[in-house]
Design a protein around this motif. Structure first.
Motif, PDB file in Angstrom:
ATOM      1  N   GLY A   1       5.733 -16.728  54.942  1.00  0.00           N
ATOM      2  CA  GLY A   1       6.428 -16.466  56.194  1.00  0.00           C
ATOM      3  C   GLY A   1       7.822 -17.048  56.258  1.00  0.00           C
ATOM      4  O   GLY A   1       8.220 -17.630  57.269  1.00  0.00           O
ATOM      5  N   GLU A   2       8.600 -16.878  55.189  1.00  0.00           N
ATOM      6  CA  GLU A   2       9.990 -17.356  55.139  1.00  0.00           C
ATOM      7  C   GLU A   2      10.944 -16.167  55.086  1.00  0.00           C
ATOM      8  O   GLU A   2      11.920 -16.170  54.335  1.00  0.00           O
ATOM      9  CB  GLU A   2      10.193 -18.249  53.910  1.00  0.00           C
TER      10      GLU A   2
ATOM     11  N   ARG B   1       6.741  -5.255  55.558  1.00  0.00           N
ATOM     12  CA  ARG B   1       5.401  -5.778  55.800  1.00  0.00           C
ATOM     13  C   ARG B   1       4.402  -5.086  54.894  1.00  0.00           C
ATOM     14  O   ARG B   1       4.464  -3.884  54.671  1.00  0.00           O
ATOM     15  CB  ARG B   1       5.014  -5.545  57.256  1.00  0.00           C
TER      16      ARG B   1
ATOM     17  N   VAL C   1       6.593  -9.040  52.299  1.00  0.00           N
ATOM     18  CA  VAL C   1       6.281 -10.017  53.338  1.00  0.00           C
ATOM     19  C   VAL C   1       4.818  -9.878  53.749  1.00  0.00           C
ATOM     20  O   VAL C   1       4.397  -8.823  54.217  1.00  0.00           O
ATOM     21  CB  VAL C   1       7.184  -9.826  54.574  1.00  0.00           C
TER      22      VAL C   1
ATOM     23  N   ASP D   1       6.999 -12.983  49.426  1.00  0.00           N
ATOM     24  CA  ASP D   1       6.859 -14.046  50.421  1.00  0.00           C
ATOM     25  C   ASP D   1       5.431 -14.097  50.955  1.00  0.00           C
ATOM     26  O   ASP D   1       5.013 -13.246  51.732  1.00  0.00           O
ATOM     27  CB  ASP D   1       7.842 -13.802  51.568  1.00  0.00           C
TER      28      ASP D   1
ATOM     29  N   LYS E   1      -7.590 -16.024  60.916  1.00  0.00           N
ATOM     30  CA  LYS E   1      -6.755 -15.310  61.887  1.00  0.00           C
ATOM     31  C   LYS E   1      -7.606 -14.323  62.693  1.00  0.00           C
ATOM     32  O   LYS E   1      -7.409 -14.154  63.902  1.00  0.00           O
ATOM     33  CB  LYS E   1      -5.614 -14.593  61.182  1.00  0.00           C
TER      34      LYS E   1
ATOM     35  N   THR F   1       3.287 -12.366  55.804  1.00  0.00           N
ATOM     36  CA  THR F   1       3.103 -13.005  57.101  1.00  0.00           C
ATOM     37  C   THR F   1       4.454 -13.409  57.666  1.00  0.00           C
ATOM     38  O   THR F   1       5.422 -13.571  56.922  1.00  0.00           O
ATOM     39  CB  THR F   1       2.187 -14.242  56.976  1.00  0.00           C
ATOM     40  N   GLY F   2       4.534 -13.561  58.980  1.00  0.00           N
ATOM     41  CA  GLY F   2       5.777 -13.963  59.617  1.00  0.00           C
ATOM     42  C   GLY F   2       6.704 -12.795  59.902  1.00  0.00           C
ATOM     43  O   GLY F   2       6.368 -11.630  59.691  1.00  0.00           O
ATOM     44  N   ALA F   3       7.901 -13.132  60.370  1.00  0.00           N
ATOM     45  CA  ALA F   3       8.889 -12.125  60.744  1.00  0.00           C
ATOM     46  C   ALA F   3       9.407 -11.378  59.518  1.00  0.00           C
ATOM     47  O   ALA F   3       9.469 -11.929  58.424  1.00  0.00           O
ATOM     48  CB  ALA F   3      10.049 -12.783  61.480  1.00  0.00           C
TER      49      ALA F   3
END
Length: 392
Positions: A305-306, A333, A322, A302, A129, A324-326
């Protein structure tokens, strides 16, 4: 030239996952160490089981691939070269921007740092990334030598270093803040400079390849569980349980934090692997929707990214970590902060085999195949960690 330390590891082992359909449990690996110690050399042998060939000791461990590992002799400061081989990219982009160069400057040493002769390194999603420019606004200037995870030998110490000394075998995540100004000179090189506080002495029961596969992933797993308030008697669902971080979340939750129940998702072919590392409920995400299960969990971790589905699987008042992802509330986060103290705290669990590094069976990749290792990691097919070894 005086050799301060030379370490040779006669056949040691790398824990690999490969077709674990016949395994029901992964018990602690049995390590025995035969040591001959002198001023110039230390040798050790790690014994374990190969379930495919039926060798004796522990009938419950996963496939073991024997490999010989040699740590380079520690180097006197006067003999440390000015230039080294390293993987470099001059611009952001695909794997094609990576080039192996042999005239890269050995990084200068700050007072609180040690210079490490790299023996093994590992790749993480943050590596590609970063290479793609996902956080270039906070990145260090190009050109970049990538790499976060390292295992190697200390060859020089800064004036303010208090504990580590030349000859120590160490491992760690070299970037304190993963996304905020990571080092321009990373671990995919012959040498790297690292703050002492980010490193720990390598567990004797692990070889360099195993140790290199741990730091960023195990620190992420541990810190995320702490931030979620996970504790003894709680339940957890791990999304992406076969990955580098997910496989360690499972083990830490069970062995260190005292989870009452661990559930995890993975594809069909990895269900037995999940069970082998301590998963109580293995969920095949190709066959069922975890968010529709009647059972809910105190924490959902997670790694894939779900976020929107993850919050449907958590108990009221629970936490969703979380990576990664929303992010959907109550998810939060989380980005790891490298800390050698975490590695020191977990070293006893690694020494006694309660926590086991999981290395992908495609590896280790040799140093001249780093570009191929990146391509493989980016295919999302890896189980455990993608490791680079040996690094000359």
């Amino acid at each position: 030239m005086e050799t301060l330390m030379s370490t040779t590891c006669t056949p040691s082992t790398t824990l690999l996952y490969n077709s674990l359909s016949s395994l029901n449990t992964l018990s602690s690996l049995s390590f025995s160490s035969l040591s001959t110690v002198s001023k110039t050399a230390t040798k050790f042998t790690t014994k374990t089981t190969n379930y495919k060939t039926g060798t004796r000791n522990n009938p419950h461990c996963v496939r073991i691939s024997a490999m010989a590992q040699t740590a380079p002799a520690s180097t006197t400061p006067s003999s440390i070269p000015k230039e080294m081989k390293a993987w470099v990219y001059q611009e952001y982009g695909s794997v094609d921007v990576l080039k192996l160069e042999d005239n890269v400057q050995v990084p200068d040493l700050k007072a609180d740092q040690v210079l490490v002769k790299v023996v093994a390194a590992a790749l993480n999603p943050v590596d590609f990334k970063r290479r793609l420019g996902k956080f270039k606004a906070s990145d260090s200037p190009l050109p970049t030598v990538p790499g976060y995870d390292v295992a190697g030998v200390v060859v020089k110490v800064g004036s303010e270093v208090k504990e580590l000394k030349v000859g120590d075998e160490v491992y760690g995540d070299i970037n304190e803040k993963a996304l905020d100004g990571p080092k321009q000179f990373g671990s995919l090189a012959e040498y790297t400079a690292v703050e002492e506080k980010l490193l720990a002495v390598k567990p004797k029961s692990l070889d360099f390849a195993q140790a290199a596969g741990l730091p960023l992933a195990i620190e992420t797993a541990y810190e995320g569980l702490e931030k979620a308030g996970f504790s003894d008697g709680m339940s957890i669902l791990v999304l992406g349980g076969a990955g580098g971080v997910g496989s360690l979340v499972i083990q830490l939750a069970k062995q260190v934090f005292g989870a009452s129940k661990v559930a995890a998702t993975a594809s069909t072919g990895k269900q037995e692997f999940l069970k082998s590392i301590g998963t109580d409920l293995a969920i095949d995400y190709t066959m069922e929707n975890f968010e529709e299960l009647p059972e809910k969990f105190d924490v959902v971790y997670d790694t894939v990214g779900e976020g929107e589905k993850a919050v449907k699987a958590v108990k009221e008042g629970g936490s969703v970590v979380v990576l990664t992802g929303a992010v959907t509330p109550p998810g939060f986060r989380f980005v790891v902060t490298s800390n050698g103290q975490i590695l020191k705290k977990l070293n006893p669990f690694l020494e006694n085999g309660l926590i086991k590094p999981i290395l992908d069976p495609k590896g280790p990749f040799p140093f001249d195949k780093v570009d191929q290792a990146f391509s493989y990691l980016e295919s999302n097919r890896a189980t455990g960690k993608v490791v680079i070894h040996p690094i000359p």
